[in-house]
Design an enzyme around this catalytic site. Structure first.
Site, PDB file in Angstrom:
ATOM      1  N   GLN A 193      34.676   1.588 -67.078  1.00  0.00           N
ATOM      2  CA  GLN A 193      33.705   0.504 -67.148  1.00  0.00           C
ATOM      3  C   GLN A 193      32.517   0.865 -66.250  1.00  0.00           C
ATOM      4  O   GLN A 193      32.708   1.249 -65.099  1.00  0.00           O
ATOM      5  CB  GLN A 193      34.331  -0.814 -66.710  1.00  0.00           C
ATOM      6  N   TYR A 222      43.987  -0.749 -76.962  1.00  0.00           N
ATOM      7  CA  TYR A 222      42.775  -0.172 -76.345  1.00  0.00           C
ATOM      8  C   TYR A 222      42.823  -0.373 -74.822  1.00  0.00           C
ATOM      9  O   TYR A 222      41.864  -0.835 -74.209  1.00  0.00           O
ATOM     10  CB  TYR A 222      41.504  -0.807 -76.917  1.00  0.00           C
ATOM     11  N   ASN A 227      42.683  -0.631 -66.956  1.00  0.00           N
ATOM     12  CA  ASN A 227      41.711  -1.472 -66.260  1.00  0.00           C
ATOM     13  C   ASN A 227      42.151  -2.927 -66.184  1.00  0.00           C
ATOM     14  O   ASN A 227      42.180  -3.527 -65.104  1.00  0.00           O
ATOM     15  CB  ASN A 227      40.364  -1.362 -66.980  1.00  0.00           C
ATOM     16  N   GLU A 243      46.912   3.118 -76.314  1.00  0.00           N
ATOM     17  CA  GLU A 243      45.576   3.720 -76.246  1.00  0.00           C
ATOM     18  C   GLU A 243      45.636   5.062 -76.977  1.00  0.00           C
ATOM     19  O   GLU A 243      46.621   5.792 -76.846  1.00  0.00           O
ATOM     20  CB  GLU A 243      45.169   3.906 -74.778  1.00  0.00           C
ATOM     21  N   ASP A 303      40.671  -4.978 -76.556  1.00  0.00           N
ATOM     22  CA  ASP A 303      39.340  -4.624 -76.061  1.00  0.00           C
ATOM     23  C   ASP A 303      38.816  -3.473 -76.926  1.00  0.00           C
ATOM     24  O   ASP A 303      38.702  -2.332 -76.470  1.00  0.00           O
ATOM     25  CB  ASP A 303      39.428  -4.211 -74.576  1.00  0.00           C
ATOM     26  N   CYS A 328      32.706  -5.729 -76.863  1.00  0.00           N
ATOM     27  CA  CYS A 328      31.421  -5.150 -76.483  1.00  0.00           C
ATOM     28  C   CYS A 328      30.382  -5.333 -77.586  1.00  0.00           C
ATOM     29  O   CYS A 328      29.270  -4.798 -77.486  1.00  0.00           O
ATOM     30  CB  CYS A 328      31.576  -3.670 -76.130  1.00  0.00           C
ATOM     31  N   GLU A 362      28.780  -7.977 -73.026  1.00  0.00           N
ATOM     32  CA  GLU A 362      30.220  -8.097 -73.277  1.00  0.00           C
ATOM     33  C   GLU A 362      30.579  -9.574 -73.422  1.00  0.00           C
ATOM     34  O   GLU A 362      29.980 -10.438 -72.765  1.00  0.00           O
ATOM     35  CB  GLU A 362      31.016  -7.499 -72.119  1.00  0.00           C
TER      36      GLU A 362
END
Length: 370
Positions: A193, A222, A227, A243, A303, A328, A362
């Site tokens: 990020q 994802y 994070n 992921e 995400d 996003c 976002e």
């Protein structure tokens, strides 16, 4: 933020509005997209107006005056030299000029260099990648090691089919999230990020939603380097996080150990593969040590990239009681909500301004099954 390159450098497309007006326009744009789903207001998380970006990539342009940092022009007509970039965090900003001066004072460092990339942390660790159109030799390594000491940064050299790691290829970020410190190992080639301060706000917003759920197991697609996964994991019994990137999964597993967390299984699967596995349509060797039947998911976090979710994944998560959707791209979020709101109701929504002085924003929505 003031920058002498506003209007020319393409890195900041929004520069004529005050930051307050820019943020208000972003809020209104997302609200218009979400209003068909009975969203009447958004929680707005602003950014610092300057020194907010923890990674950056600069071209190196050579002219009669030597090597210069350069960025693509706003009008798309080539590149423009820059002498400052006030949006990068201080650990990058303070190293930019010493790195450039070293390049210009050394033919070894300057010869055929075409790009410099920075990755830094709020705790002043910095990784500098110098990219060349030539093979890097022992003489380059010697001068680059001296530059590492001079700038107190880790330096990596890259050229075609060559990667030279002088010390290490990662930095360790430490973030205080929900009154607790978490450590994240950020690798040179991995996704991170870009805005640490807003990233904390995003994670804490997701945690606020997780606290509304009465435990159970947690699914994430994802997940990147963990994070969201790592701080959220304490609110659930077991966590399955997927992921597609092999490097990100490696980072995520390392970050689990750094934070002494043992209830997460990080598995390398794409969103589509995760859906196939959970629907029992396909078996994966990567899941040989994971009993999917042992999970009872109460909550899922997604995400996705700008393209949003595929329809099979939407159908899968529609079966789960609680959905945290971080986006996003508010346009694809609104598209996906057309389906998700047939089974779920939006209970909370927010925007997070990761990218001041751009049109990007976002978004986050929390949905509960009807």
């Amino acid at each position: 933020m003031n920058c002498k390159h506003f209007g020319i450098c393409g890195s900041c497309a929004v520069f004529e509005l005050s930051y307050e007006d820019e943020l208000r326009e972003k809020e209104q744009r997302v609200l218009e997209l979400l209003s068909p789903f009975n969203v009447e207001s958004l929680e707005v998380f602003s950014a610092n107006e300057s020194n907010y970006r923890a990674r950056s990539e600069f071209k190196i342009w050579h002219d009669d005056n030597g090597a210069n940092y350069a960025m693509g022009r706003l009008d798309k007509k080539g590149s423009t030299n820059i002498t400052e970039c006030p949006k990068v965090i201080v650990p990058i900003e303070k190293r930019m000029q010493p790195i450039l001066e070293a390049i210009n004072s050394s033919e070894v460092l300057k010869h055929r260099i075409f790009s410099v990339e920075f990755l830094a942390t709020t705790t002043d660790e910095a990784l500098v990648t110098m990219i060349y159109h030539r093979k890097l030799d022992e003489e380059w390594k010697k001068e680059a090691r001296a530059l590492e000491i001079e700038t107190n940064a880790y330096i990596i050299g890259r050229s075609r089919k060559q990667k030279v790691i002088l010390s290490q290829e990662y930095v360790t970020e430490r973030l205080y999230i929900d009154d607790k410190e978490y450590s994240y190992r950020h690798y040179e080639s991995g996704f991170t990020q870009p805005n640490p301060a807003v990233n904390i706000k995003m994670i804490e917003w997701a945690i606020k939603q997780a606290k509304k759920v009465n435990g159970g197991d947690f699914l994430e697609s994802y997940c990147g380097l963990g994070n969201f996964t790592i701080p959220i994991s304490q609110y659930f019994t077991k966590v399955l996080a997927t992921e597609i990137s092999k490097g990100s999964i490696k980072s995520a597993k390392e970050n689990c150990k750094l934070n002494n967390i043992d209830n997460i299984s990080f598995i390398r699967l794409s969103s589509q593969e995760m859906t196939e596995a959970l629907n029992k349509n396909r078996e994966f060797t990567r899941l040989k040590d994971v009993d999917l039947d042992d999970y009872s998911f109460s909550t899922v976090l997604v995400d996705p990239p700008r393209a949003g979710l595929d329809m099979d994944t939407i159908k899968l998560i529609s079966k789960i009681e609680n959905i945290i959707y971080i986006s996003c791209n508010p346009e694809t979020l609104a598209r996906d909500l057309e389906t998700l709101t047939t089974t779920h109701t939006i209970k909370d929504s927010a925007i997070f301004d990761q990218f001041p002085h751009t049109y990007h924003v976002e978004s986050g929505v929390f949905l509960v099954k009807k």
